[in-house]
Design a protein around this motif. Structure first.
Motif, short mmCIF file in Angstrom:
data_model
loop_
_atom_site.label_atom_id
_atom_site.label_comp_id
_atom_site.label_asym_id
_atom_site.label_seq_id
_atom_site.Cartn_x
_atom_site.Cartn_y
_atom_site.Cartn_z
N GLN A 66 0.76 -1.15 -0.07
CA GLN A 66 0.09 0.03 0.31
C GLN A 66 0.72 1.84 -0.30
O GLN A 66 1.91 1.12 -0.18
CB GLN A 66 -1.05 -0.23 1.20
N ASP A 67 0.08 2.74 -0.02
CA ASP A 67 0.72 3.69 -0.32
C ASP A 67 1.78 4.28 1.65
O ASP A 67 2.37 4.59 1.37
CB ASP A 67 -0.14 4.72 -0.08
N SER A 68 1.00 3.51 2.10
CA SER A 68 1.68 4.07 3.86
C SER A 68 1.08 2.00 5.04
O SER A 68 0.60 1.55 4.39
CB SER A 68 0.32 4.83 4.49
N PRO A 69 2.55 2.16 5.25
CA PRO A 69 2.22 1.23 6.49
C PRO A 69 1.07 0.95 6.74
O PRO A 69 0.58 0.22 8.04
CB PRO A 69 3.77 1.55 6.88
N ARG A 71 -1.82 0.77 6.24
CA ARG A 71 -3.07 0.63 4.98
C ARG A 71 -3.51 -1.35 5.75
O ARG A 71 -4.34 -1.61 5.17
CB ARG A 71 -3.59 1.35 3.99
N MET A 186 11.77 2.69 5.26
CA MET A 186 10.01 2.11 4.55
C MET A 186 10.19 2.09 3.22
O MET A 186 10.40 3.07 2.22
CB MET A 186 9.30 2.91 4.57
N ARG A 189 4.45 0.94 -1.58
CA ARG A 189 4.04 0.78 -3.45
C ARG A 189 5.06 -0.47 -3.38
O ARG A 189 5.56 0.11 -4.65
CB ARG A 189 3.58 1.86 -3.53
N VAL A 211 4.92 1.71 -8.33
CA VAL A 211 4.76 3.35 -8.86
C VAL A 211 5.52 3.76 -10.68
O VAL A 211 4.99 3.76 -11.51
CB VAL A 211 5.02 4.10 -8.34
N ASN A 242 -6.37 -6.47 -1.78
CA ASN A 242 -4.42 -6.03 -2.52
C ASN A 242 -4.02 -6.91 -1.48
O ASN A 242 -3.08 -7.54 -1.79
CB ASN A 242 -3.50 -5.17 -2.02
N VAL A 558 2.73 2.34 -13.51
CA VAL A 558 1.02 2.21 -12.17
C VAL A 558 0.84 0.52 -13.75
O VAL A 558 0.26 1.82 -14.77
CB VAL A 558 0.61 2.75 -12.27
N ASP B 57 -8.58 -0.55 -1.03
CA ASP B 57 -8.13 -1.70 -0.68
C ASP B 57 -9.29 -2.60 -0.02
O ASP B 57 -9.74 -3.25 -0.34
CB ASP B 57 -6.84 -1.92 0.20
N CYS B 63 -9.32 1.20 6.01
CA CYS B 63 -7.99 1.44 5.33
C CYS B 63 -7.48 2.44 5.18
O CYS B 63 -6.66 3.29 4.74
CB CYS B 63 -7.75 -0.30 4.67
N MET B 65 -7.64 3.71 2.33
CA MET B 65 -6.70 4.33 0.96
C MET B 65 -7.73 4.53 0.15
O MET B 65 -6.47 5.22 -0.77
CB MET B 65 -6.48 2.42 0.81
N ILE B 110 -0.20 10.44 -8.87
CA ILE B 110 0.78 9.80 -9.07
C ILE B 110 0.15 9.14 -10.87
O ILE B 110 0.69 9.15 -11.72
CB ILE B 110 0.68 8.09 -8.96
N LYS B 111 -1.41 8.55 -11.03
CA LYS B 111 -1.74 8.05 -12.59
C LYS B 111 -2.83 8.24 -12.48
O LYS B 111 -3.82 7.64 -10.79
CB LYS B 111 -1.01 6.89 -12.68
N ASP B 121 2.14 10.03 6.22
CA ASP B 121 3.27 9.56 6.70
C ASP B 121 4.54 10.66 6.96
O ASP B 121 4.72 10.28 8.76
CB ASP B 121 3.63 8.66 6.01
#
Lengths: 649, 247, 222
Positions: A66-69, A71, A186, A189, A211, A242, A558, B57, B63, B65, B110-111, B121
């Motif tokens: 994921q984009d962050s831990p 999630r 970290m 992704r 990415v 996911n 992506v 997600d 989550c 996401m 990003i896309k 974060d």
């Protein structure tokens, strides 16, 4: 054939972990800086392990898709976390938690591991409170406990219906602290696509940056896998979209034994499937069964009319309702364990009594509870759940009964690990749901969080260090080694093949078909014929997949379809192993129910004489996987049969 | 139901994006918004076009996401939910739905509809935690905590880090996100030791990353899927002021 | 790149809040004196105007007041520019969620108030200081006849309309500004925030209407 050495320490059960700690090898602080550890996954087990190992002074690389831990899917756990604190003074103890867990797991878990789990459970609660996890409290300011299925004591700590979230955020905080300090780096992704083995030891991984699309090599002295379960092999499950089994599967294909893959937990109270477009199943808390009564129409004709929308559930007279759980299990009624409730629902629906437009749902009715306790009380207890249900289904559960159906929820099986959580590949460790774990054939509620954090905070930091103690003179690994090159090439070839396949069907269409095969034959109730059919059909589907799958886009940047394509390719192999394991296990235990092995009353029939072992499957290339057995010896516990008809099991 | 979708397509972070229009029909009102997007993507793949990239997600609202700015609102036209919990019955047959990525300088695209939220974060990593190592902590019941404080801390801790507050704010301010974490720890005795440093470093990091300033419009509170209150922002302001004054 | 170089965002907000509250107290004083012009005996107004322009304590406060205005304006501009920079690519469909509607237009209302202020200072303040104003004899002493100046100005319909509009806008500005200041300095609680919100509405209406009444009475009373 691999040798399964479970490495259980000497001594009486209660002394084993202490003995291990007393005699394990340690690494001095100056040397820790010279040792690298890769941790894949940032759920409870992964984040806790990465943070704790970083605190010790090791150099940790932590990966997540994921984009962050924050999630990771641990976040979605609702109910709570067990610990043997005995704060309510109701007679709990480490031994009792250990006993309940082994029994709940239908005697298919390793005694020593479960005892250690119960032993460290109390430290988990202390740790989380110190991190600022806002557990529910009583008016006096002390921690509150609630009761949960399969236990006679109240030992579950909780933070509203978001316990998993709060525990994960605690671990995420600890991880963030180490990132700030510089001991953990970290990699978000990133998807692990292969394990790299150098001279027989796990020394690195190959990842894809989702990415940029870049294929990257990462080396370390040891690798820890904490990538969760493989429930998504069924396409529809309560897992996140996911969540996948690919990391574990790569380890399996590199030589790590895969244990008990057929042990899958099915949760009885999920919102039913409502159409082909559905992507995911939503769990409704098990606590609903405390006040709701489960029923289906007694007459098939009524059920048929309901399915067509010609009749409403409220129009069915009381005498035409079949409260089948209360009928079959008078002592436990609607509160039978998860596996029993799930199977009973399936049995009724298969018999043509199911409701909803698909006929695959049963009612969970609060009418009596509302009449008895009043709407206010029900609202106070379940208000948020009712609201969630109404948002999804657009039905008011205060007026019409809720519809529920079982769904895939958790996988007890996973990578085989010894007492030190090391796999059959030296230097490769597995924690949390990814390993075959301490839950045996069935997991009790509120125990998944306990196991994830136990592995991450209190087991791996010790056992990984024990492994690394003789590695201090091994210099850092160059990722230019031929082993890395080879692994990267294999990954690139696989991706190339997928992207250039230019078939005619989407990845999801295959995944859905696999899901149907799995659900119909390797789901709640299994039999020889169905499992053999499943093995055949999965093989055929796999062949078709590699011929006809269409993965649009390119390797760069992506490409969500490419990510899914890799995972589904692995699921198409993993599903077959699950069916094989289920076929070989000629007994019914926990989440594994074989129709041929049941009592005359339709209850699970265990075969302790022939199957009291862990089935650890070993990859054998194109040949059939090799079965290794780790016998389970119960020295401190008396093996019994579970019984939910009478007042005490 | 039949719908017209105007979706932001952007091939990569440095490429200019634009809206593309799609027609989709036969969508069930019972399907979720993201399931509608799944159907669209299956259709696009069938036609040999590239599917729309979007983050998602757990699909049960926890989550953090999923994102999407739908008809001018983060997480779409329903309160107290995330996009994955949004259902198509909230839309009218024949409606045109405009779907954009969340826009803020610290959240680069990003896309397509996927954005980079690692700035959030970075703020947590600057000090959004209690600095305790594993082991050696006191018994969980050693410090009683008033139930009310624990509940308020839980209210703040419910944040899922989705960034809807930033997306909704006309200034792209992250104050609700930052204050939720600051509040959670400021309310608990365990968090008080580092409270001053925490609020200072987290605010400094938030500013450094280019989030806007709070103008007390409270769009964040309106759009927060977990209904986190702006009283947390006031609490953070108070603690920040306290930390300034006491040095 | 953000606003690290120059104080934190929160510090700037505190300054904005404190200055805003200070300026509101000034508005009350100003309104009090202005209302004197409606009395039949214009001497009170002229004497008050004289006191305000000559008393040494007031003179010191005048500097503080100008400082307050300038800081409020400069900080407001910096914050606004940073806010614009925080979202370089706008949404196609702008969001409309809020709980304090006028907060969305603070910079716009501020710009109008600023233009009004410039005209207003030119018309009255600087003329009183440097310009030629008729004299009036009170108790044997010469004073500026500020009352006559005011009365003359408010006979023009255009001026009256402009003046009223400016104060309606000011009302909007204050409606958000007053209660928002308390949030910025960290005061928000179930117990007193509803009161502050109510007070904010009352204050904005009193100040806005109070100033508007004057030209209306003069214009229609003449």
């Amino acid at each position: 054939m691999a040798t399964l050495n479970s490495k259980i320490p000497e001594g009486p059960l209660a002394e084993k972990w202490k003995n291990f700690n007393a005699h394990q090898n340690l690494v001095n602080p100056a040397n820790k800086r010279k040792l690298d550890i890769i941790v894949v996954g940032t759920g409870l087990a992964g984040a806790a392990a990465a943070a704790s190992l970083g605190e010790l002074g090791f150099i940790v690389k932590n990966f997540c898709i994921q984009d962050s831990p924050r999630r990771a899917h641990s976040i979605a756990a609702q109910g709570g976390i067990n610990a043997a604190k005995n704060y309510p003074n109701d007679g709990d103890s480490v031994y009792r938690l250990f006993y309940d867990t082994v029994k709940g797991g239908d005697y298919r878990a390793r005694e020593a591991n479960v005892y250690r789990l119960a032993e460290v459970s109390n430290s988990i609660i202390d740790q989380c409170v110190a991190q600022g996890v806002p557990f529910a409290r009583e008016y006096g300011g002390l921690l509150d406990n609630r009761s949960f299925g399969g236990a006679l004591v109240s030992r579950t700590f909780y933070a509203r219906g978001q316990t998993g979230q709060q525990l994960l955020l605690g671990a995420y905080g600890a991880l963030s602290k180490e990132v700030h300090k510089g001991s953990v780096k970290m990699y978000t992704r990133r998807e692990m696509l292969d394990l790299v083995i150098v001279d027989g030891r796990a020394r690195g991984i190959i990842t894809r940056n989702t990415v940029t699309g870049e294929i990257e090599r990462h080396s370390a002295h040891t690798v820890v896998i904490a990538t969760g379960g493989y429930g998504n092999v069924f396409f529809l499950s309560t897992n996140a979209m996911n969540s996948n089994g690919s990391s574990a599967w790569q380890c399996y294909k590199k030589g790590a034994a895969f244990a008990n893959p057929c042990f899958v937990q099915i949760h009885p109270t999920c919102i039913p499937v409502h159409g082909d477009f559905q992507s995911k199943l939503t769990l409704m808390s098990e606590s609903l069964r405390n006040d709701g009564r489960i029923w289906v129409p007694k007459n098939k004709e009524d059920a048929r009319k309901i399915q067509k929308g010609e009749l409403k559930p409220t129009e069915i007279a009381e005498e035409n309702r079949d409260y089948y759980l209360e009928r079959r299990y008078p002592a436990f009624g609607n509160l039978v364990p998860r596996d029993v409730a799930s199977r009973a629902a399936k049995e009724r629906c298969d018999a043509g009594h199911g409701v909803g437009n698909t006929g695959l749902a049963v009612y969970l009715d609060f009418k009596d509870a509302i009449n008895r306790l009043g709407r206010d009380v029900i609202e106070a207890r379940y208000g948020n759940l009712f609201q969630m249900y109404e948002k999804i289904v657009d039905d008011n559960p205060y007026e019409t009964p809720m519809m529920i159906y079982p769904a895939i929820h958790y996988t007890m099986g996973g990578i085989w690990v010894d007492y030190e959580l090391e796999t059959t590949i030296p230097g490769l460790f597995a924690g949390g749901e990814a390993n075959f774990s301490d839950h045996g054939a069935n997991r009790l509620g509120a125990s998944a969080l306990m196991q994830g954090l136990a592995d991450g905070y209190f087991v791996l930091p010790y056992t990984v260090q024990n492994y690394l103690a003789d590695q201090i003179n091994v210099p850092r690994f160059s990722t230019d080694l031929p082993e890395f090159e080879e692994a990267e090439k294999a990954v690139k070839d696989k991706l190339d093949k997928l992207i250039n396949n230019k078939g005619s069907k989407s990845v999801d269409s295959f995944h859905k078909r696999l899901g149907h095969i799995m659900w119909d034959n390797v789901g709640m109730a299994r039999n020889k014929e169905g499992l053999e059919k499943a093995i055949k059909e999965i093989k055929a589907l796999r062949e078709e997949y590699w011929k006809d799958v269409d993965v649009p886009g390119s390797l760069e940047g992506v490409n969500v379809e490419l990510e899914k394509a890799v995972r589904v390719a692995d699921f198409l192999e993993l599903g077959e192993l699950m069916a094989r394991d289920a076929l070989h296990r000629k007994e019914s235990s926990g989440g594994h129910f074989r129709e041929e092995y049941q009592t005359p009353e339709g209850e699970a029939l265990r075969n302790d004489k022939d199957f009291m072992y862990v089935a650890a499957w070993e990859y054998n290339g194109d040949g059939e996987p090799i079965l290794n057995k780790e016998p389970l010896n119960y020295e401190d516990i008396e093996v019994k049969t579970r019984n939910y008809k009478e007042a005490k099991s | 139901m039949d719908l017209t979708l105007k979706i932001w397509r952007q091939a990569g972070p440095t490429v200019k994006g634009k809206f593309e229009q799609y027609s989709i029909s036969g969508i069930s009102t019972d399907s979720s918004f993201l399931e509608m997007m799944d159907v669209l993507n299956e259709e696009l793949i069938g036609k040999g076009e590239e599917p729309v990239a979007f983050d998602h997600d757990c699909r049960e609202g926890i989550c953090g996401m999923c994102s999407l700015y739908i008809n001018g609102r983060p997480h779409g036209p329903d309160g107290g939910i995330t996009t994955c919990q949004l259902h198509m019955r909230k839309f009218k047959d024949g409606e045109t739905i405009t779907i954009e990525p969340w826009r803020a300088k610290p959240f680069p695209v990003i896309k397509d509809l996927i954005i980079d939220r690692s700035a959030l974060d970075a703020i947590i990593q600057s000090g959004g935690y209690i600095s305790v190592n594993t082991g050696g902590v006191p018994d969980a019941n050693a410090i009683p905590i008033a139930r009310e404080d624990a509940e308020l801390a839980m209210d703040a801790a419910a944040c899922i880090g989705c960034g809807a507050c930033v997306a909704a704010c006309k200034n792209a301010s992250a104050m609700l996100f930052v204050s939720a974490k600051v509040s959670q720890f400021a309310l608990l005795p365990q968090g008080k030791t580092e409270a001053k440093d925490r609020v200072r470093t987290m605010v400094a990091k938030m500013d450094e990353l280019g989030f806007g300033n709070c103008t007390n419009t409270y769009a964040c509170e309106v759009e927060c899927p977990k209904e986190i209150k702006v009283t947390n922002i006031a609490r953070m302001n108070r603690h920040f002021l306290g930390a300034k004054v006491s040095g | 790149m953000g606003n690290k170089r120059f104080q934190s965002s929160l510090t700037k907000k505190f300054v904005m809040a404190f200055m805003g509250l200070f300026l509101i107290t000034f508005l009350f004083v100003h309104l009090g004196i202005n209302l004197l012009v409606l009395l039949p005996d214009k001497d009170y107004f002229n004497l008050a105007a004289h006191f305000m322009s000559t008393n040494p304590v007031i003179k010191v406060f005048e500097v503080v007041l100008f400082g307050g205005f300038i800081i409020h304006i400069i900080y407001g501009l910096i914050l606004q520019i940073q806010n614009w920079m925080a979202r370089p690519d706008r949404y196609k469909i702008e969001g409309w969620s809020h709980k304090s509607p006028f907060s969305k237009f603070m910079i716009h209302t501020a710009a109008i108030i600023f233009i009004f202020l410039a005209i207003h200072l030119g018309d009255f303040y600087f003329r009183a200081k440097f310009g030629a104003i008729g004299d009036v004899l009170i108790n044997g002493e010469h004073y500026h006849d500020m009352a006559a100046l005011v009365m003359a100005k408010f006979l023009s319909l255009g001026y009256v309309v402009g003046y009223i509009l400016a104060f309606v806008i000011l009302g909007f500005h204050l409606h958000h500004g007053f209660q928002s200041a308390f949030q910025s300095i960290g005061l928000n609680s179930k117990t007193y925030t509803p009161f502050i919100n109510g007070l904010s509405t009352i204050i904005s209406i009193i100040l806005s209407l109070g100033f508007i009444v004057i030209p209306l009475v003069i214009y229609f009373g003449s």
